[in-house]
Design an enzyme around this catalytic site. Structure first.
Site, PDB file in Angstrom:
ATOM      1  N   CYS A   6       0.828  -1.208   0.000  1.00 29.67           N
ATOM      2  CA  CYS A   6       0.000   0.000   0.000  1.00 29.67           C
ATOM      3  C   CYS A   6       0.860   1.255   0.000  1.00 29.67           C
ATOM      4  O   CYS A   6       1.868   1.326   0.710  1.00 29.67           O
ATOM      5  CB  CYS A   6      -0.901   0.040   1.232  1.00 29.67           C
ATOM      6  N   CYS A   7       0.434   2.223  -0.777  1.00 31.61           N
ATOM      7  CA  CYS A   7       1.090   3.522  -0.803  1.00 31.61           C
ATOM      8  C   CYS A   7       0.046   4.561  -1.191  1.00 31.61           C
ATOM      9  O   CYS A   7      -1.136   4.257  -1.241  1.00 31.61           O
ATOM     10  CB  CYS A   7       2.248   3.501  -1.781  1.00 31.61           C
ATOM     11  N   ASP A   8       0.486   5.765  -1.493  1.00 28.67           N
ATOM     12  CA  ASP A   8      -0.466   6.792  -1.898  1.00 28.67           C
ATOM     13  C   ASP A   8      -0.714   6.766  -3.402  1.00 28.67           C
ATOM     14  O   ASP A   8      -1.811   6.524  -3.850  1.00 28.67           O
ATOM     15  CB  ASP A   8      -0.007   8.179  -1.458  1.00 28.67           C
ATOM     16  N   SER A  38      -3.547   3.217  -0.856  1.00 25.16           N
ATOM     17  CA  SER A  38      -4.054   3.000   0.502  1.00 25.16           C
ATOM     18  C   SER A  38      -5.540   3.361   0.614  1.00 25.16           C
ATOM     19  O   SER A  38      -6.223   2.879   1.512  1.00 25.16           O
ATOM     20  CB  SER A  38      -3.238   3.801   1.516  1.00 25.16           C
TER      21      SER A  38
END
Length: 105
Positions: A6-8, A38
């Site tokens: 997960c990341c932006d 995310s």
């Protein structure tokens, strides 16, 4: 094993996922390693065995971990140096250990 990163935005985490896929052994080729925003976490985390968070969004860990805890899905932050160096083998080993630890609780 299914691993969610997960990341932006997803650009750098997609590269980490690719590096992790390259580190898979022949017997691990069935593993699924995907990078997602995310913002999609709540909709998709139950489809994975482990969730790894990009170090730049570490502030989201507590909420994600609380939500996934009920399903025994470990959530942890990827080491900053391993993330920056795209050390797929080390991050993959970390994910496998997290799952093993969760299964042994």
């Amino acid at each position: 094993m299914k691993i969610l990163l997960c990341c932006d935005a997803g650009a750098s985490t997609s590269m980490v996922a690719a590096s992790m896929r390259k580190a898979l052994t022949e017997s691990e080729q069935h593993f699924v390693i995907e990078a997602k925003s995310s913002q999609l976490f709540s909709d998709v985390y139950k489809n994975y065995d482990v969730v790894l968070i990009g170090p730049h969004i570490r502030y989201k860990k507590a909420g994600m971990e609380k939500e996934a805890q009920q399903d025994n899905i470990p959530v942890e932050i990827i080491d900053s140096m391993d993330y920056a160096m795209q050390n797929g083998a080390k991050i993959l080993a970390f994910a496998k250990q997290l799952r093993l630890d969760a299964d042994n609780k």
